[in-house]
Design a protein around this motif. Sequence first.
Motif, PDB file in Angstrom:
ATOM      1  N   PHE A 173      32.279  38.367  23.328  1.00  0.00           N
ATOM      2  CA  PHE A 173      33.240  37.605  23.394  1.00  0.00           C
ATOM      3  C   PHE A 173      33.960  37.579  22.141  1.00  0.00           C
ATOM      4  N   GLU A 225      37.704  34.301  35.178  1.00  0.00           N
ATOM      5  CA  GLU A 225      37.616  35.637  35.348  1.00  0.00           C
ATOM      6  C   GLU A 225      38.731  35.682  36.378  1.00  0.00           C
ATOM      7  N   GLU A 226      39.714  36.726  36.064  1.00  0.00           N
ATOM      8  CA  GLU A 226      40.891  37.306  36.841  1.00  0.00           C
ATOM      9  C   GLU A 226      41.924  36.238  36.988  1.00  0.00           C
ATOM     10  N   PRO A 282      28.195  31.004  22.087  1.00  0.00           N
ATOM     11  CA  PRO A 282      29.330  31.011  22.537  1.00  0.00           C
ATOM     12  C   PRO A 282      30.266  29.976  22.175  1.00  0.00           C
ATOM     13  N   GLN A 283      29.830  28.912  21.853  1.00  0.00           N
ATOM     14  CA  GLN A 283      30.676  27.447  21.570  1.00  0.00           C
ATOM     15  C   GLN A 283      31.256  28.029  20.360  1.00  0.00           C
ATOM     16  N   ARG A 322      34.756  46.653  41.572  1.00  0.00           N
ATOM     17  CA  ARG A 322      35.535  45.416  41.120  1.00  0.00           C
ATOM     18  C   ARG A 322      36.122  45.798  39.845  1.00  0.00           C
ATOM     19  N   ARG A 375      45.234  46.552  35.932  1.00  0.00           N
ATOM     20  CA  ARG A 375      45.650  46.153  34.636  1.00  0.00           C
ATOM     21  C   ARG A 375      46.554  47.235  34.055  1.00  0.00           C
ATOM     22  N   MET A 405      35.408  30.830  39.559  1.00  0.00           N
ATOM     23  CA  MET A 405      35.824  31.661  40.719  1.00  0.00           C
ATOM     24  C   MET A 405      35.504  30.905  41.703  1.00  0.00           C
ATOM     25  N   GLY A 449      30.803  28.602  27.730  1.00  0.00           N
ATOM     26  CA  GLY A 449      30.542  28.141  26.152  1.00  0.00           C
ATOM     27  C   GLY A 449      31.499  28.236  25.320  1.00  0.00           C
ATOM     28  N   ILE A 450      32.336  29.135  25.428  1.00  0.00           N
ATOM     29  CA  ILE A 450      33.734  29.628  24.757  1.00  0.00           C
ATOM     30  C   ILE A 450      34.629  28.092  25.032  1.00  0.00           C
ATOM     31  N   VAL A 497      32.275  30.806  19.010  1.00  0.00           N
ATOM     32  CA  VAL A 497      33.012  31.865  19.358  1.00  0.00           C
ATOM     33  C   VAL A 497      34.538  31.123  19.907  1.00  0.00           C
ATOM     34  N   GLY A 498      34.220  30.166  20.851  1.00  0.00           N
ATOM     35  CA  GLY A 498      35.285  29.489  21.372  1.00  0.00           C
ATOM     36  C   GLY A 498      36.076  28.448  20.075  1.00  0.00           C
ATOM     37  N   ALA A 532      26.466  36.833  25.415  1.00  0.00           N
ATOM     38  CA  ALA A 532      27.900  36.511  25.537  1.00  0.00           C
ATOM     39  C   ALA A 532      28.705  36.255  24.374  1.00  0.00           C
ATOM     40  N   MET A 574      28.097  31.673  31.695  1.00  0.00           N
ATOM     41  CA  MET A 574      27.431  31.110  30.709  1.00  0.00           C
ATOM     42  C   MET A 574      28.512  31.315  29.245  1.00  0.00           C
ATOM     43  N   GLY A 575      28.797  32.664  29.358  1.00  0.00           N
ATOM     44  CA  GLY A 575      29.766  32.728  28.037  1.00  0.00           C
ATOM     45  C   GLY A 575      30.980  32.173  27.932  1.00  0.00           C
ATOM     46  N   PHE A 576      31.876  32.096  29.023  1.00  0.00           N
ATOM     47  CA  PHE A 576      33.032  31.682  28.930  1.00  0.00           C
ATOM     48  C   PHE A 576      33.003  30.139  28.927  1.00  0.00           C
ATOM     49  N   ILE A 607      43.713  33.219  30.008  1.00  0.00           N
ATOM     50  CA  ILE A 607      42.965  34.270  29.586  1.00  0.00           C
ATOM     51  C   ILE A 607      41.864  34.756  30.441  1.00  0.00           C
ATOM     52  N   ASP A 608      41.806  36.074  30.664  1.00  0.00           N
ATOM     53  CA  ASP A 608      40.970  36.876  31.311  1.00  0.00           C
ATOM     54  C   ASP A 608      39.751  36.848  30.642  1.00  0.00           C
ATOM     55  N   THR A 609      38.402  36.590  31.198  1.00  0.00           N
ATOM     56  CA  THR A 609      37.203  36.773  30.551  1.00  0.00           C
ATOM     57  C   THR A 609      36.398  37.898  31.059  1.00  0.00           C
ATOM     58  N   PRO A 610      35.608  38.422  30.101  1.00  0.00           N
ATOM     59  CA  PRO A 610      34.369  39.244  30.813  1.00  0.00           C
ATOM     60  C   PRO A 610      33.535  38.461  31.762  1.00  0.00           C
ATOM     61  N   ILE A 611      32.770  39.049  32.809  1.00  0.00           N
ATOM     62  CA  ILE A 611      32.096  38.588  33.746  1.00  0.00           C
ATOM     63  C   ILE A 611      30.705  37.647  33.022  1.00  0.00           C
ATOM     64  N   SER A 612      30.907  36.593  32.576  1.00  0.00           N
ATOM     65  CA  SER A 612      29.782  35.776  32.095  1.00  0.00           C
ATOM     66  C   SER A 612      30.145  34.447  32.117  1.00  0.00           C
TER      67      SER A 612
END
Lengths: 359, 447
Positions: free
Chosen positions: B238, A58-59, B200-201, B7, B15, A111, A94-95, B203-204, B234, A90-92, A83-88
């Motif tokens: 993403f 994030e950020e 999510p994996q 925020r 941005r 963060m 996993g990515i 997607v990564g 998520a 668990m999501g990023f 890479i900036d990611t959405p606030i998750s």
Amino acid sequence: MAAAGALRLLVPRGRLLPPRRGLRLSAPAAIQVTVRDALNQALDEELERDERVFLLGEEVAQYDGAYKISRGLWKKYGDKRIIDTPISEMGFTGIAVGAAMAGLRPVCEFMTFNFSMQAIDQVINSAAKTCYMSAGTIPVPIVFRGPNGASAGVAAQHSQCFAAWYGHCPGLKVVSPWSSEDAKGLLKASIRDDNPVVMLENELLYGVPFEMSEQAQSKDFVVPIGKAKIEREGTHVTLVAHSRPVGHCLEAASILAKEGVECEVINLRTIRPMDIETVEASVAKTNHLVTVEGGWPQFGVGSEICARIMEGPAFNYLDAPAVRVTGADVPMPYAKILEDNCIPQVKDIIFAVKKTLNI
Amino acid sequence: MAALALRALRGRLLRAAPGRAGRGLGTARDFPSLEEKPQFPGASAEFADRLEFIQPNVISGIPVYRVMDRQGHIVSPSEDPQLPKELVLKLYKTMTLLNTMDRILYESQRQGRISFYMTNYGEEGTHVGSAAALDDTDLVFGQYREAGVLMYRGYPLDLFMAQCYGNASDPGRGRQMPVHYGCRERHFVTISSPLATQIPQAVGAAYAIKRADASRAVICYFGEGAASEGDAHAGFNFAATLECPIVFFCRNNGYAISTPTSEQYRGDGIAARGPGYGLMSIRVDGNDVFAVYNATKEARRRAVAENQPFLIEAMTYRIGHHSTSDDSSAYRSVDEVNYWDKQDHPISRLRHYMQGRGWWDEEQEKGWRKSSRKKVMEAFEQAERKPKPNPQHLFSDVYREMPPNLRRQRAALERHLQHYGEHYPMELYENRRRRSRSAHPNTTSTS
């Protein structure tokens, strides 16, 4: 998430920095570098060295990171690598795990490590176990990093140490730097490692300058994972610590030296795999052991060190029971005076040393 | 929440700044039509002057795309993929072989020979139809009920059996529960038990593939139950924001263990969620192997060509129990299960089609059933006879390189076995021989 959101608004940039500590002089080519800049250098060098390395969180990109660790990197490497990611979380996370499975080498910034709890299934059940459960066919080379441990004035959900949590789990490596050299060398080693590595940084150290040797300024400098460092040699008692408390131990050691007590200070650097041999060798010499950490006592890093000493050859060299100096066994209070007294202070270390030496 | 919103606003402002020096925010140039249209950064639409809530069923009733009817007749000739006979036979043989393997391994679990099993009954069409539409190098992230995809890619029966038995031939070295297959050469990521973490994996991984510009896609399978996990949210979000070449393939089989879809969600299934995330979405008849094939083929083609994610919701029915740990008679009727087994099964539908084309008859069916059962039984018996993995593997792969503490433990085990190996059934393990005297009088000692 409401609490997490609140902290994100605070984003303390340098306002919580402790005073500069007195440091020993070393070789003339050494320069002063803050932990923040050391981490930034490490990221920059590894991004440059290996196209597969990328940073996400994030950020981290346009905003340069909540704590400015990634300052300038987005401008230099662009959207593909930073890479900036959405606030998750668990999501990023996993990515990042999936990207590592597919051959990239992600650096996943939390963060703060407090938020990593939302992603802990990805860290433990996926990142740490997949290499084993795929019989070695799917390695997950990934670095989870971010500030860990007690911060200042942010209360219980944002002030805690995760060394014991992550240090508990086979499949992970866990490093915890103190100085700028630690930070740079361990981050570079972590990025190059083929295993998932959790790197526990400390927010209160980010703005602290440390001497960085000529050697450490090189692009080839790495600090080996799994090796502790003796920061100060001594003969009467062994102090073992990681992260910010290493500095407290050195302060305590210089105060105690005036009373004729010579402390050997070991900077653990890595939590898992733990370099117990270095601690054992020191205990065999000093016959006394004090562990110091910011985390809670039960099942903590100090508990593990004491257990390993009990089970190993160094036990017979102990002249007195080992003593743990830890964070207080309570959720971190918000009130400043309570907060101060929940974190190990120099006086607590001196007290513990005197107790074990019976002086 | 207010903190988060603030925020986000700050993020937006920052941005907008880089590279636009001299262009102040909020000038007329940035916002040319202050009156006519809302200028909020998070949505583009018109103003409304009437108080009205959107109905949740505004996108309900997403139709179910099909190519064949239940009797295997092509409904609309223009949608017929015109697959050659050999390919259709391969689809059919994979579906039926999977069905036969399921029956034998399910029984073997009931007899206590393996610890656990999950059948694929009724969902064979979703596996094989989608697998046939992919390139063989497209990366597969499965949930756990996608054995047909791996089988279609040629994973041999011996290895399926080896995994379920955890024997020495198991490439996974016996470290996972049965049905947790994985195969790097066939681009099938090892199955992981925690639900929905693969989303999510995947997607990564798709992001990595996009970066490598590899002209490959990722397909990610999951059930309608897993779609309730936060990971699914998520992953969808993403995939859309990172613009990844991925096909999300939801097997909506009616039940998440015992939870029916009526308790799982209140919207119009999973496909209805796609537009909310900015995903191209479709619902297909999962028991129509050609419909699954067409949808996956087109989604895969466009995902790679345009770097955008697709969502396919394949409607099907889980005819078997969730797993061998489940007894579905506690929550659904035999009549319901029988309907799907007898009247609307993907295998019988394709058989009707093949018979209609004159490509298959009763005799061939009998012959194939017999020979496929024989193949499965042979693999099964071989797997049962194989030794277990070498105990040395207890210590490998925890890390890429073996750390000193594990090396010490391994050496200690070796020393222990040298002294006391005779008290262990060493002959059951790979590359192990019983040392000299046998502790068991009934065992012939070797060496």
